[in-house]
Design an enzyme around this catalytic site. Structure first.
Site, PDB file in Angstrom:
ATOM      1  N   ARG A  44      -3.192   8.293  -6.118  1.00  0.00           N
ATOM      2  CA  ARG A  44      -3.869   7.672  -7.057  1.00  0.00           C
ATOM      3  C   ARG A  44      -3.941   8.320  -8.453  1.00  0.00           C
ATOM      4  NH1 ARG A  44      -8.052   3.754  -5.654  1.00  0.00           N
ATOM      5  NH2 ARG A  44      -8.374   2.454  -7.524  1.00  0.00           N
TER       6      ARG A  44
ATOM      7  N   LYS B 276       0.950  -1.286   0.091  1.00  0.00           N
ATOM      8  CA  LYS B 276       0.025  -0.072  -0.183  1.00  0.00           C
ATOM      9  C   LYS B 276       0.782   1.102  -0.041  1.00  0.00           C
ATOM     10  CE  LYS B 276      -3.736   2.148   2.098  1.00  0.00           C
ATOM     11  NZ  LYS B 276      -3.224   3.640   1.452  1.00  0.00           N
TER      12      LYS B 276
END
EC number: 6.5.1.1
Length: 502
Positions: free
Chosen positions: A216, A211
């Site tokens: 994004r 992660k």
């Protein structure tokens, strides 16, 4: 349809916490709207104009000082046209022309309509019509399954456009939406898991990956044409030339990739999140040279003419491996050693790991628990509601933040605590300047602000408390970073705060 009808529906939404009642109110209103005004009705009741930001601020609107009309006369179409004019006005003297258009508009509005328009244009409209509620209302008005509306919304990225298709053409029109190269899709999101063991136990077959502590991105390539979008579907192609060139060189003709990008130090560790995000708003050559972005892709939604949204993740992974090469997200291991991946991710300076079900399809939003995020440090994304002036070395700076969680029923954010911890001198200076720009009113110690900023807060869970409206209070909260990539509608809910109760 008159604007007064929308304002009345907005008041009904704000007056109830019942999701069923909200859907009934919205679907009844949508059923009465004409095709031309339906997009504006949907947009207004989800808290934003069809034009997005219209280039005018809170102070301009507060300075209009226009007496309200005695009786309603404004139509939705007239309001939408006026906002079109405001949004398209540019050049010398544009601020004055925008103010004149708005003053004319507000002069025709009743007092209730003025309040509604003010909150709509400043982003403060919190009457309870979140996107999830509106999706169900559109489905009810069109007599179609909610999943059909939700999927079309994922593919179109625009709820007003989806509503027009659903109500005008039913399930057949919704089914006509397809993945289109160059049109961003709403991203799939992960749900939190308490531990790696819990996440692994939820699915029979999974992949585990880093992660990343990045931003994004979604990239679309069609031949030599490449476009890059943020998680909020904002296009940033012009700001990230190195990503464009990299995607253009991948071994394919067309592709849609989901991933993250981040700036790295010379040692290969992630730079602070704010530094990565600074690139999204900059085209300055010197900043581009200093902060080259590195992409890491974790999903492939289209490859060389084949859409993969409905393919299981294991098939999407196979397609991803053929094009991503060295830009595949680190980890990507299917057990036996997920714990080793978690340790490696943390050692490399990242947040933790993602655990993803290999049989899952791609679905926008946080639908179910097909994607789970595991982070040793518990954090929540909350909304800043106010800040208090500091003392001692923090005199002159807005320091102690008032934090709110999102109301899942669409009401205003619910206060859950305060914190002044974790703020560097640089962040204090930025925070003070930004919050004063968002000020709505103040007293001697506290500045109240429009709920627009999302901040990531590290905490040691929550505890039962009668001090705050949500009945809980944060324990040992500290600021990690601000999240300019997130909107208040993406903040964590009061339910997610309560889930951390000790």
């Amino acid at each position: 349809m008159f604007l007064a009808d929308v304002v009345a529906a907005s008041a009904e939404l704000a007056a109830t916490r019942s999701r069923k009642a909200k859907i009934a109110t919205l679907s009844a209103l949508l059923s009465r709207a004409g095709p031309a005004e339906l997009p504006a009705v949907v947009a207004f009741l989800t808290g934003r104009p069809t034009q997005g930001r219209i280039g005018t601020g809170w102070r301009t609107l507060a300075g209009l000082d226009t007496a309200p009309a005695a009786a309603p006369s404004l139509t939705v179409a007239e309001v939408d046209a006026a906002l079109d004019e405001v949004a398209s006005t540019a050049g010398a003297g544009s601020a004055q022309r925008r103010a004149e258009v708005l003053r004319t508009l507000f002069a025709r509005a009743t007092e209730a309509e003025q309040h509604f328009l003010f909150r709509l244009l400043t982003g403060e409209l919190r009457q309870g019509a979140l996107e999830g509620v509106m999706v169900d209302a559109v489905a009810a008005a069109a007599a179609v399954p909610s999943e059909a509306v939700r999927r079309a919304f994922m593919l179109s990225g625009r709820l007003p456009e989806t509503a027009v298709a659903a109500i005008g053409g039913g399930e057949q029109a919704l089914g006509a939406f397809r993945l289109r190269l160059g049109r961003p899709l709403r991203p799939m999101l992960a749900s939190p898991a308490e531990s790696l063991d819990e996440a692994l136990a939820e699915h029979a077959s999974v992949v585990v990956e880093y992660k990343l502590d990045g931003a994004r991105i979604q990239v679309h390539r069609n031949g030599d044409e490449v476009r890059v979008y943020t998680r909020t579907l904002r296009e940033i192609t012009g700001q990230v030339g190195e990503l464009v060139e990299l995607v253009r060189a991948l071994p394919c003709r067309s592709v849609v990739l989901d991933g993250e990008t981040l700036a790295l130090t010379d040692e290969g560790r992630p730079r602070p999140f704010q530094e990565t995000m600074s690139r999204f708003g900059s085209t300055r050559e010197e900043q581009v040279r200093a902060l080259l972005l590195r992409p890491y892709f974790f999903d492939c939604l289209h490859l060389d003419g084949v859409d993969l949204l409905d393919a299981p993740l294991r098939e999407r992974n196979a397609a991803l491996r053929t094009v991503a090469g060295e830009h595949l997200v680190p980890g990507r291991t299917e057990p036996p050693d997920p714990a080793g991946i978690l340790d490696a991710a943390l050692a490399d300076g990242h947040e933790g790991v993602m655990v993803k079900a290999l049989d899952s399809v791609y679905a926008a939003g946080r639908r179910g628990r097909a994607w789970l995020k595991v982070k040793p440090v518990h954090t929540l994304d909350l909304v800043v509601l106010a800040a208090e002036w500091g003392h001692g070395r923090r005199t002159g700076y807005l320091s102690n933040l008032h934090l709110g969680a999102r109301d899942p029923d669409g009401g205003p954010p619910i206060m859950v605590g305060k914190t002044f911890k974790g703020l560097t001198d640089e962040l204090l200076a930025w925070q003070t300047k930004r919050l004063l720009e968002l000020e709505t009113h103040h007293d001697d110690w506290t500045v109240r602000v429009r709920p627009e900023l999302v901040v990531e807060i590290e905490l040691d869970g929550a505890q039962i408390s009668t001090r705050y409206p949500g009945g809980v209070a944060l324990r040992f909260a500290r600021v990690v970073r601000y999240r300019p990539d997130k909107e208040p509608s993406e903040a964590d809910t009061i339910d997610m705060v309560r889930a951390t109760l000790k």
